[in-house]
Design an enzyme around this catalytic site. Sequence first.
Site, PDB file in Angstrom:
ATOM      1  N   PHE A  37       0.863  -1.191   0.000  1.00 26.69           N
ATOM      2  CA  PHE A  37       0.000   0.000   0.000  1.00 26.69           C
ATOM      3  C   PHE A  37       0.892   1.231   0.000  1.00 26.69           C
ATOM      4  O   PHE A  37       1.627   1.470   0.947  1.00 26.69           O
ATOM      5  CB  PHE A  37      -0.950   0.062   1.203  1.00 26.69           C
ATOM      6  N   ASP A  74       9.305   2.931   2.021  1.00 24.46           N
ATOM      7  CA  ASP A  74       8.106   3.716   2.343  1.00 24.46           C
ATOM      8  C   ASP A  74       7.856   3.570   3.838  1.00 24.46           C
ATOM      9  O   ASP A  74       7.332   2.553   4.300  1.00 24.46           O
ATOM     10  CB  ASP A  74       6.913   3.229   1.529  1.00 24.46           C
ATOM     11  N   LYS A  91       2.536  11.019   7.479  1.00 23.85           N
ATOM     12  CA  LYS A  91       1.729  10.750   8.666  1.00 23.85           C
ATOM     13  C   LYS A  91       2.250  11.434   9.941  1.00 23.85           C
ATOM     14  O   LYS A  91       1.996  12.611  10.136  1.00 23.85           O
ATOM     15  CB  LYS A  91       1.543   9.242   8.830  1.00 23.85           C
TER      16      LYS A  91
END
Length: 400
Positions: free
Chosen positions: A141, A226, A255
């Site tokens: 993802f 990531d 985030k």
Amino acid sequence: MTTTKQCIEMEDRYGAHNYKPLNVVLTKGAGIWVEDVEGKKYMDFLAAYSAVNQGHCHPRLVKVLQEQSARLALTSRAFRNDQLPFLAKELCDLTGYEMMLPMNSGGEAVETAIKAARKWCYKVKGVEKDKAEIIVCSGNFHGRTTTIISFSTDEQYKDGFGPLTPGFAVIPYGDVEAFRKAVNPNTAAFLVEPIQGESGVVVPTEGFLKECAEICHKNRVLFVADEIQSGLGRTGKLFAFQHENIRPDMVIIGKALSGGMYPVSAVVASREILGVFNPGDHGSTYGGNPIACAVAREALKIIIEEKLPERSAKLGEYLIKKLRTIQSPYVDFYRGKGLWIGIVLKKSAGGARRFCEALQEKGILAKETHETVIRIAPPLIIKKAELDWAFERIREVLSK
Ligand SMILES: *Cc1c(COP(=O)(O)O)cnc(C)c1O
């Protein structure tokens, strides 16, 4: 008074249905707690997919946001501001990389890394025009843009959104030999989550990242981590790749870079890689804006000063040990690192959603991923006694 029912009806009528949220309408947050419009309090066990590692509305972040927004909010990158240089330096000092490029959402930072890797591949490695290839993993993802979903292995993410972007090859997550075979002279990069979050907190077999990093190094392939969800303390280290003692060529951060206060993301890498961008190659109106940079600077300081990675390591180990003592007819096994735990349910359990709803009844907000996994990811400022409080409720829900 605004009610839950009113909010849900209005949102469902006027808002596109691209999510299936739990039916709780939140209006306040402080630390690990959030409160709904009826005044019911919940412990947040998702932390906005680890964006809120520092806890909701951290007073230091609120203060910085208020002060910076009253002073200067947006210049665009047509002019310089006095916050970006400091964030750039502090982020490089913290991570040990030479340069950074600021963006807003995680998806944009992933796009930035893809563009950097491709351009590096043509301009530095010398691959023929439009032949660059990026290797990714099954179950990945990396975001929701058209290019990023092009290499998703989740059919729903792609269905109806073609034509898709070419130039990506997929290997099974954790399969070193498949990676070795997939590398060819046109390979620009390996884009990987050191631990897969959305896939259900999937930890790859030990040595996978390290061996892939060696293969990358030998073949002049960029190792791109990531760390948008796994980074900034979540797994018990500042970055999840540190568990395998590797050093990626490029790291993508988002985030918790703002502690949930504002959308901020970034890519860090060497000068050889980020140096490929020339004025006009890439950009974003809001990327690197003074509010984002001021908030991110403070958010990083909080992670270090409040020792969030250390807390995560200690409390995560404490919690997973306790969870493993639960006699449950539904749980298959537990996995994770630090305060990032996937409770993997048996097929016969009837899906994770009903357990999340049962937890909601008891005052804990958690979210299922991929139908059969309950993800545990509270803000990293949580205290041991609060974890004990949550554990009792999780135990009740899983053993009944
Ligand atoms: C959340 C996430 C993204 C996308 O970030 P957005 O801010 O939602 O665009 C990318 N990669 C990983 C690993 C993520 O967890």
